[in-house]
Write a protein that holds these residues in place. Structure first.
Motif, PDB file in Angstrom:
ATOM      1  N   LEU A   5       0.855  -1.191   0.000  1.00  0.00           N
ATOM      2  CA  LEU A   5       0.000   0.000   0.000  1.00  0.00           C
ATOM      3  C   LEU A   5       0.885   1.233   0.000  1.00  0.00           C
ATOM      4  N   LYS A   6       0.672   2.095  -0.992  1.00  0.00           N
ATOM      5  CA  LYS A   6       1.422   3.357  -1.029  1.00  0.00           C
ATOM      6  C   LYS A   6       0.519   4.481  -0.528  1.00  0.00           C
ATOM      7  N   VAL A   7       0.966   5.109   0.553  1.00  0.00           N
ATOM      8  CA  VAL A   7       0.237   6.249   1.126  1.00  0.00           C
ATOM      9  C   VAL A   7       1.147   7.469   1.039  1.00  0.00           C
ATOM     10  N   SER A   8       0.685   8.505   0.399  1.00  0.00           N
ATOM     11  CA  SER A   8       1.542   9.691   0.257  1.00  0.00           C
ATOM     12  C   SER A   8       1.554  10.487   1.563  1.00  0.00           C
ATOM     13  N   GLY A   9       2.562  11.319   1.701  1.00  0.00           N
ATOM     14  CA  GLY A   9       2.649  12.165   2.886  1.00  0.00           C
ATOM     15  C   GLY A   9       1.465  13.106   3.001  1.00  0.00           C
ATOM     16  N   GLU A  10       1.020  13.613   1.853  1.00  0.00           N
ATOM     17  CA  GLU A  10      -0.120  14.562   1.878  1.00  0.00           C
ATOM     18  C   GLU A  10      -1.349  13.947   2.509  1.00  0.00           C
ATOM     19  N   GLY A  56       5.031   8.235   1.916  1.00  0.00           N
ATOM     20  CA  GLY A  56       5.723   9.369   1.323  1.00  0.00           C
ATOM     21  C   GLY A  56       6.075  10.399   2.385  1.00  0.00           C
ATOM     22  N   GLY A  57       6.530  11.557   1.917  1.00  0.00           N
ATOM     23  CA  GLY A  57       6.958  12.597   2.854  1.00  0.00           C
ATOM     24  C   GLY A  57       6.552  13.991   2.428  1.00  0.00           C
ATOM     25  N   GLY A  58       5.693  14.052   1.403  1.00  0.00           N
ATOM     26  CA  GLY A  58       5.347  15.342   0.803  1.00  0.00           C
ATOM     27  C   GLY A  58       4.617  16.296   1.737  1.00  0.00           C
ATOM     28  N   ASN A  59       4.116  15.810   2.863  1.00  0.00           N
ATOM     29  CA  ASN A  59       3.486  16.699   3.855  1.00  0.00           C
ATOM     30  C   ASN A  59       4.528  17.530   4.600  1.00  0.00           C
ATOM     31  N   VAL A  61       8.429  17.534   3.352  1.00  0.00           N
ATOM     32  CA  VAL A  61       9.466  17.964   2.393  1.00  0.00           C
ATOM     33  C   VAL A  61       9.309  17.204   1.090  1.00  0.00           C
ATOM     34  N   ARG A  62       9.414  17.942  -0.009  1.00  0.00           N
ATOM     35  CA  ARG A  62       9.518  17.306  -1.316  1.00  0.00           C
ATOM     36  C   ARG A  62      10.791  17.799  -1.961  1.00  0.00           C
ATOM     37  N   GLY A  63      11.614  16.844  -2.390  1.00  0.00           N
ATOM     38  CA  GLY A  63      12.923  17.193  -2.933  1.00  0.00           C
ATOM     39  C   GLY A  63      12.850  18.158  -4.097  1.00  0.00           C
ATOM     40  N   ALA A  64      11.826  18.017  -4.929  1.00  0.00           N
ATOM     41  CA  ALA A  64      11.723  18.857  -6.130  1.00  0.00           C
ATOM     42  C   ALA A  64      11.584  20.328  -5.737  1.00  0.00           C
ATOM     43  N   ALA A  77      18.322  17.919  -0.784  1.00  0.00           N
ATOM     44  CA  ALA A  77      16.867  18.080  -0.740  1.00  0.00           C
ATOM     45  C   ALA A  77      16.180  16.721  -0.700  1.00  0.00           C
ATOM     46  N   ASP A  78      16.651  15.799  -1.512  1.00  0.00           N
ATOM     47  CA  ASP A  78      16.038  14.468  -1.536  1.00  0.00           C
ATOM     48  C   ASP A  78      16.296  13.723  -0.229  1.00  0.00           C
ATOM     49  N   ASN A  79      17.481  13.902   0.319  1.00  0.00           N
ATOM     50  CA  ASN A  79      17.753  13.271   1.615  1.00  0.00           C
ATOM     51  C   ASN A  79      16.791  13.802   2.681  1.00  0.00           C
ATOM     52  N   ALA A  80      16.536  15.113   2.619  1.00  0.00           N
ATOM     53  CA  ALA A  80      15.580  15.699   3.570  1.00  0.00           C
ATOM     54  C   ALA A  80      14.194  15.082   3.352  1.00  0.00           C
ATOM     55  N   GLY A  81      13.833  14.875   2.089  1.00  0.00           N
ATOM     56  CA  GLY A  81      12.548  14.235   1.774  1.00  0.00           C
ATOM     57  C   GLY A  81      12.481  12.834   2.370  1.00  0.00           C
ATOM     58  N   MET A  82      13.568  12.104   2.259  1.00  0.00           N
ATOM     59  CA  MET A  82      13.577  10.736   2.811  1.00  0.00           C
ATOM     60  C   MET A  82      13.450  10.764   4.335  1.00  0.00           C
ATOM     61  N   GLY A 138      11.996   5.636   1.758  1.00  0.00           N
ATOM     62  CA  GLY A 138      11.911   5.421   0.299  1.00  0.00           C
ATOM     63  C   GLY A 138      12.833   4.296  -0.134  1.00  0.00           C
ATOM     64  N   THR A 139      13.573   4.547  -1.203  1.00  0.00           N
ATOM     65  CA  THR A 139      14.543   3.550  -1.689  1.00  0.00           C
ATOM     66  C   THR A 139      15.875   3.688  -0.965  1.00  0.00           C
ATOM     67  N   GLY A 140      16.043   4.794  -0.228  1.00  0.00           N
ATOM     68  CA  GLY A 140      17.339   5.075   0.382  1.00  0.00           C
ATOM     69  C   GLY A 140      18.279   5.817  -0.557  1.00  0.00           C
ATOM     70  N   ARG A 141      17.836   6.144  -1.756  1.00  0.00           N
ATOM     71  CA  ARG A 141      18.658   6.863  -2.731  1.00  0.00           C
ATOM     72  C   ARG A 141      17.927   8.106  -3.214  1.00  0.00           C
ATOM     73  N   PRO A 142      18.699   9.184  -3.522  1.00  0.00           N
ATOM     74  CA  PRO A 142      18.049  10.399  -4.035  1.00  0.00           C
ATOM     75  C   PRO A 142      17.584  10.226  -5.478  1.00  0.00           C
ATOM     76  N   LEU A 143      16.894  11.236  -5.984  1.00  0.00           N
ATOM     77  CA  LEU A 143      16.515  11.359  -7.396  1.00  0.00           C
ATOM     78  C   LEU A 143      15.372  10.440  -7.813  1.00  0.00           C
ATOM     79  N   VAL A 144      14.764   9.792  -6.857  1.00  0.00           N
ATOM     80  CA  VAL A 144      13.529   9.056  -7.142  1.00  0.00           C
ATOM     81  C   VAL A 144      12.513   9.413  -6.048  1.00  0.00           C
ATOM     82  N   THR A 145      11.327   8.869  -6.170  1.00  0.00           N
ATOM     83  CA  THR A 145      10.298   9.175  -5.168  1.00  0.00           C
ATOM     84  C   THR A 145       9.812   7.881  -4.519  1.00  0.00           C
ATOM     85  N   THR A 146       8.909   8.030  -3.582  1.00  0.00           N
ATOM     86  CA  THR A 146       8.398   6.851  -2.882  1.00  0.00           C
ATOM     87  C   THR A 146       7.484   5.997  -3.778  1.00  0.00           C
ATOM     88  N   ASP A 147       7.011   6.540  -4.903  1.00  0.00           N
ATOM     89  CA  ASP A 147       6.282   5.681  -5.855  1.00  0.00           C
ATOM     90  C   ASP A 147       7.222   4.608  -6.390  1.00  0.00           C
TER      91      ASP A 147
HETATM   92  N1  UDP Z   1      12.844  10.655  -1.874  1.00  0.00           N
HETATM   93  C1  UDP Z   1      14.063  10.234  -2.379  1.00  0.00           C
HETATM   94  N2  UDP Z   1      14.259   8.899  -2.639  1.00  0.00           N
HETATM   95  C2  UDP Z   1      13.295   7.971  -2.426  1.00  0.00           C
HETATM   96  C3  UDP Z   1      12.051   8.402  -1.921  1.00  0.00           C
HETATM   97  C4  UDP Z   1      11.851   9.739  -1.651  1.00  0.00           C
HETATM   98  O1  UDP Z   1      14.948  11.026  -2.604  1.00  0.00           O
HETATM   99  O2  UDP Z   1      13.532   6.785  -2.676  1.00  0.00           O
HETATM  100  C5  UDP Z   1      12.659  12.068  -1.530  1.00  0.00           C
HETATM  101  C6  UDP Z   1      12.226  12.930  -2.718  1.00  0.00           C
HETATM  102  O3  UDP Z   1      12.815  14.193  -2.590  1.00  0.00           O
HETATM  103  C7  UDP Z   1      10.721  13.038  -2.522  1.00  0.00           C
HETATM  104  C8  UDP Z   1      10.624  13.094  -1.008  1.00  0.00           C
HETATM  105  O4  UDP Z   1      11.641  12.186  -0.549  1.00  0.00           O
HETATM  106  O5  UDP Z   1      10.199  14.195  -3.103  1.00  0.00           O
HETATM  107  C9  UDP Z   1       9.292  12.683  -0.422  1.00  0.00           C
HETATM  108  O6  UDP Z   1       8.799  11.547  -1.085  1.00  0.00           O
HETATM  109  P1  UDP Z   1       7.572  11.631  -2.100  1.00  0.00           P
HETATM  110  O7  UDP Z   1       7.620  12.881  -2.909  1.00  0.00           O
HETATM  111  O8  UDP Z   1       7.524  10.356  -2.860  1.00  0.00           O
HETATM  112  O9  UDP Z   1       6.354  11.699  -1.087  1.00  0.00           O
HETATM  113  P2  UDP Z   1       4.789  11.740  -1.392  1.00  0.00           P
HETATM  114  O10 UDP Z   1       4.561  12.585  -2.611  1.00  0.00           O
HETATM  115  O11 UDP Z   1       4.377  10.331  -1.647  1.00  0.00           O
HETATM  116  O12 UDP Z   1       4.216  12.293  -0.143  1.00  0.00           O
END
Ligand code: UDP
Length: 242
Positions: A5-10, A56-59, A61-64, A77-82, A138-147
């Motif tokens: 189950l994927k639940v976003s931060g929002e 997720g963590g978008g509630n 921090v979002r790396g973008a 920024a991505d590390n902060a998101g993680m 997340g994956t533990g690596r930057p430049l991707v998202t929790t999807d």
């Molecule tokens: N993130 C990352 N690597 C990952 C998962 C997340 O770097 O494997 C960072 C990325 O910056 C992302 C942020 O963590 O924007 C929060 O995750 P995400 O945007 O997926 O959260 P959601 O939109 O689901 O709340």
């Protein structure tokens, strides 16, 4: 049945101008009770529904958002998101337990003072003990998202499908909140979901990985009583990407 189950931060936040911010304890409690319904009452942990949740963590921090300036680099920024996803995962873990849902929280980013590291063997052991697994980092690596993290974890744990919880009740031909002509799609191929630029339900990278591995994704509306249980039971709700 094993489900990711994927639940976003929002979805864990308070509504502020249409965006979910902060951490809403009442929302988290409601999600815990909904997950409990989906688990059912089976005493037999081997045949029970098993659920892993990627948060997720978008509630927070979002790396973008932070990465688009000169002061803060994309990786930072991505590390902060993680780290934000770890905040969510650990808070959610306590709330699940307080609602009577046996739960283990694991993280793909090592913060040993705060949360146990994810390992495959640890996850399998928690499942055998009948626990829900909540995964932060997340994956533990930057430049991707929790999807992408969700699809990756679902493949690693051999989940039957990914259930992607959203605000709307599935994939639409356009954004239904802004385009009144948008219609709902019950079933769509990976290729169509990737190639259609109007469909932004999930990262294209995540869809590509799911498609390469024939991992179905069910996109469904979170905030309806019983929907998590319906998806977990294999009912045809939302949109199936396969
Ligand atoms: N993130 C990352 N690597 C990952 C998962 C997340 O770097 O494997 C960072 C990325 O910056 C992302 C942020 O963590 O924007 C929060 O995750 P995400 O945007 O997926 O959260 P959601 O939109 O689901 O709340």
């Amino acid at each position: 049945m094993r489900i990711l189950l994927k639940v976003s931060g929002e979805q864990l936040g308070y509504d502020e101008g249409g965006k979910g911010v902060g951490f809403d304890v009442e929302r988290a409690k409601w999600i815990a009770r909904e997950v409990k319904k989906a688990l059912g009452n089976s005493e037999d942990t081997a045949s029970a529904t098993q659920i892993a949740i990627m948060v997720g963590g978008g509630n927070f921090v979002r790396g973008a958002f932070f990465g688009n300036n000169n002061e803060i680099g994309q990786t930072t920024a991505d590390n902060a998101g993680m780290l934000a996803t770890i905040i969510n995962a650990t808070l959610l873990g306590d709330i699940f337990k307080s609602e009577g849902v046996p739960t283990a929280v694991l993280s793909n980013v090592s913060v040993p003072q705060v949360v146990d590291d994810f390992t495959y063997r640890r996850a399998e052991s928690h499942f055998r003990k009948g626990r829900v697994i909540i995964l932060g980092g997340g994956t533990g690596r930057p430049l991707v998202t929790t999807d992408t993290g969700a699809v990756n974890l679902a493949l690693e744990l051999k989940c039957d499908f990914v259930a992607k919880a959203t605000k709307v009740d599935g994939v639409y031909t356009a954004d239904p909140t802004t385009d009144p002509s948008a219609t709902k799609i019950d079933q769509i191929s990976y290729a169509d979901a990737i190639n259609d630029t109007k469909i932004r339900v999930m990262d294209k990278a995540a869809l590509g990985m799911a498609g390469d591995n024939k991992l179905p994704i069910v996109v469904f509306e979170l905030l309806q009583d019983g929907n998590i249980a319906r998806v977990a039971a294999g009912e045809q709700i939302g949109t199936r990407i396969a």
